[in-house]
Design an enzyme around this catalytic site. Structure first.
Site, PDB file in Angstrom:
ATOM      1  N   SER A   6       0.820  -1.202   0.000  1.00 40.53           N
ATOM      2  CA  SER A   6       0.000   0.000   0.000  1.00 40.53           C
ATOM      3  C   SER A   6       0.865   1.268   0.000  1.00 40.53           C
ATOM      4  O   SER A   6       1.774   1.404  -0.806  1.00 40.53           O
ATOM      5  CB  SER A   6      -0.947  -0.040   1.204  1.00 40.53           C
ATOM      6  OG  SER A   6      -1.967   0.911   1.087  1.00 40.53           O
ATOM      7  N   HIS A  12      -6.060  -6.590  -1.020  1.00 39.32           N
ATOM      8  CA  HIS A  12      -4.983  -5.640  -0.753  1.00 39.32           C
ATOM      9  C   HIS A  12      -3.863  -6.258   0.079  1.00 39.32           C
ATOM     10  O   HIS A  12      -2.695  -5.983  -0.135  1.00 39.32           O
ATOM     11  CB  HIS A  12      -5.578  -4.435  -0.019  1.00 39.32           C
ATOM     12  CG  HIS A  12      -4.701  -3.237   0.047  1.00 39.32           C
ATOM     13  ND1 HIS A  12      -4.264  -2.571  -1.073  1.00 39.32           N
ATOM     14  CD2 HIS A  12      -4.172  -2.561   1.112  1.00 39.32           C
ATOM     15  CE1 HIS A  12      -3.515  -1.534  -0.712  1.00 39.32           C
ATOM     16  NE2 HIS A  12      -3.447  -1.523   0.608  1.00 39.32           N
ATOM     17  N   ASP A  67      -8.252  -6.452  -5.072  1.00 37.12           N
ATOM     18  CA  ASP A  67      -8.005  -5.174  -4.411  1.00 37.12           C
ATOM     19  C   ASP A  67      -8.721  -4.056  -5.154  1.00 37.12           C
ATOM     20  O   ASP A  67      -8.718  -4.018  -6.385  1.00 37.12           O
ATOM     21  CB  ASP A  67      -6.501  -4.893  -4.377  1.00 37.12           C
ATOM     22  CG  ASP A  67      -6.154  -3.667  -3.549  1.00 37.12           C
ATOM     23  OD1 ASP A  67      -7.003  -3.222  -2.763  1.00 37.12           O
ATOM     24  OD2 ASP A  67      -5.025  -3.177  -3.678  1.00 37.12           O
TER      25      ASP A  67
END
Length: 438
Positions: free
Chosen positions: A152, A417, A357
């Site tokens: 991320s 994610h 994601d």
């Protein structure tokens, strides 16, 4: 600080359990009033000693998410949140270094309000101080291959850190064998992510025509702000787009589109969107999932006691909102140019992304990759990807990948994610492939 025992929580009692490998942890004051916490697990392999295996540093996202907590106990560390052994721990293939970064994240802390980082340049500078200290103090790691893995917003920071580390090594100020950086579901080009949310949700039947129009319209406002270099405004408008997405999808989970936000969380977000300040709202959306109640209880209870060096006035995750707030002006800035510089400098760069994601969808990742000016891009684009079997289901595809010169891309199927959480065996296989490329 070495410790050869895990604190295990069982029947609300603390028990000491034997630890096959060893650990170390400490603080580094990276700037006046800015203290960064790191936690190292030495590789625990039956086939090789830790000096014969790579060192992997893991950087969490947010900004404000804790690697020592979430990355460690929810993704790749030797134990899960129940303090049970993790079969897919990365410690079996490499020594793993968790750093709570930027300062104020996790067990890292600042002594005063003006000591927080406000951009990735400061984040990188702080990390270089820590790495110089680490490799000086633990010289046995100077010769082993050193990789930076990230997730991320951690990927955005990892790119900047990698570039500064490359320069520092060339100048001789940091001694280490930097072998590459891996950018997992990374916030490299925020606008490409936001602009593809609508199309991605539409093609997966999570938006109708009206919803697509509303999400696209909100995303266009973000694009305009970025083009005008109004990055604080762009961050605020990014939050608006998220709310529009939630309203039109009945609360799709940004971290995995096959799941949905709980009704109580969705109602809170939608009802209080116009009343909550941006940092508080985004802490609830993107930091709190990394700081669940059970994880907070673990980190501020048994783990804090185990570590024995956490100042009394420091609470794990207690400064997370301030971390995000101070980085708001940098949040929507792209770092595609930094990835370009890394590739041109010959640094091994890997991009890996989860199929499910949304927050950093694969469509957006592929868009910024196509913007690279790296002279190997045309060769990379000509390649067809190679399928990888799911390690737990031979004959079933678990991922695809392409590698050309010093650039690789992994498409991880059935993962959101947090790839190591969703597809632990596939993530571990990917790690082994990357660290063995050299």
């Amino acid at each position: 600080f070495f410790n050869f025992n895990y604190l295990c929580l069982q029947s609300k009692c603390l028990l000491l359990c034997p630890l096959a490998g060893k650990e170390a942890w400490n603080y580094v004051e990276v700037r006046d009033g800015a203290h960064m916490f790191w936690w190292l697990y030495y590789a625990d392999s039956q086939s090789a000693g830790y000096k014969d295996l790579p060192l992997v540093m893991w950087l969490q996202g947010g900004p404000g998410g804790s690697g020592s907590g979430f990355g460690n106990f929810d993704e790749i560390g030797p134990l899960n949140k129940d303090l049970e052994p993790r079969k897919t721990s990365w410690v079996q293939a490499a020594s793993v270094l968790f750093v709570d970064n930027p300062v104020g994240t996790g067990f890292s802390y600042t002594d005063r309000p003006d000591a927080y980082a406000t951009n990735v340049a400061t984040v990188a500078s702080d990390m270089l101080v820590l790495l110089k200290h680490f490799f000086t103090e633990r010289a046995e790691f100077q010769g082993v291959p050193f990789y930076i893995f990230s997730e991320s917003y951690g990927g955005k920071m990892a790119a900047a850190i990698s570039l500064e580390l490359t320069k520092a090594i060339a100048q001789g100020t940091v001694k280490c064998n930097f072998a590459g950086v891996a950018l997992g579901d990374s916030w490299i080009s925020p606008l490409d992510s936001v602009m593809t949310w609508g199309p991605y949700l539409y093609t997966t039947s999570l938006l109708d025509d009206y919803g697509l129009a509303e999400v696209s319209s909100a995303a266009e406002a973000v694009k305009k702000a970025v083009e005008q270099q109004q990055f604080v405004k762009a961050t605020e408008l990014w939050s608006v787009v998220e709310t529009v997405v939630e309203q039109n999808t009945n609360g799709v989970n940004f971290y995995n589109i096959l799941t949905q936000e709980p009704d109580d969380k969705l109602r809170f977000t939608l009802c209080f969107f116009f009343f909550l300040p941006l940092p508080a709202l985004q802490t609830r959306r993107h930091i709190r999932p990394l700081h669940s109640q059970s994880l907070s209880e673990l980190m501020n209870g048994p783990i804090r006691k185990k570590l024995g060096i956490i100042p009394q006035n420091v609470t794990w995750g207690g400064q997370a909102e301030e971390v995000f707030s101070n980085m708001a002006g940098d949040f929507m800035r792209p770092v595609v140019d930094i990835v370009d510089q890394l590739l041109t400098a010959g640094v091994n760069v890997t991009v890996y992304n989860g199929q499910l994601d949304l927050i950093v969808d694969t469509m957006g990742q592929e868009l910024w990759v196509k913007q690279l000016k790296w002279d190997g891009l045309s060769g990379f684009n000509k390649l067809r990807w190679t399928a990888l079997d799911d390690p737990t289901s031979p004959g079933v595809t678990g991922a695809f990948y392409k590698t050309y010169k010093n650039f690789s891309f992994y498409w991880i199927l059935k993962a959101g994610h947090m790839i190591p959480s969703d597809q632990g065996p596939m993530a571990l296989q990917m790690l082994k492939m990357i660290i063995q490329q050299d």
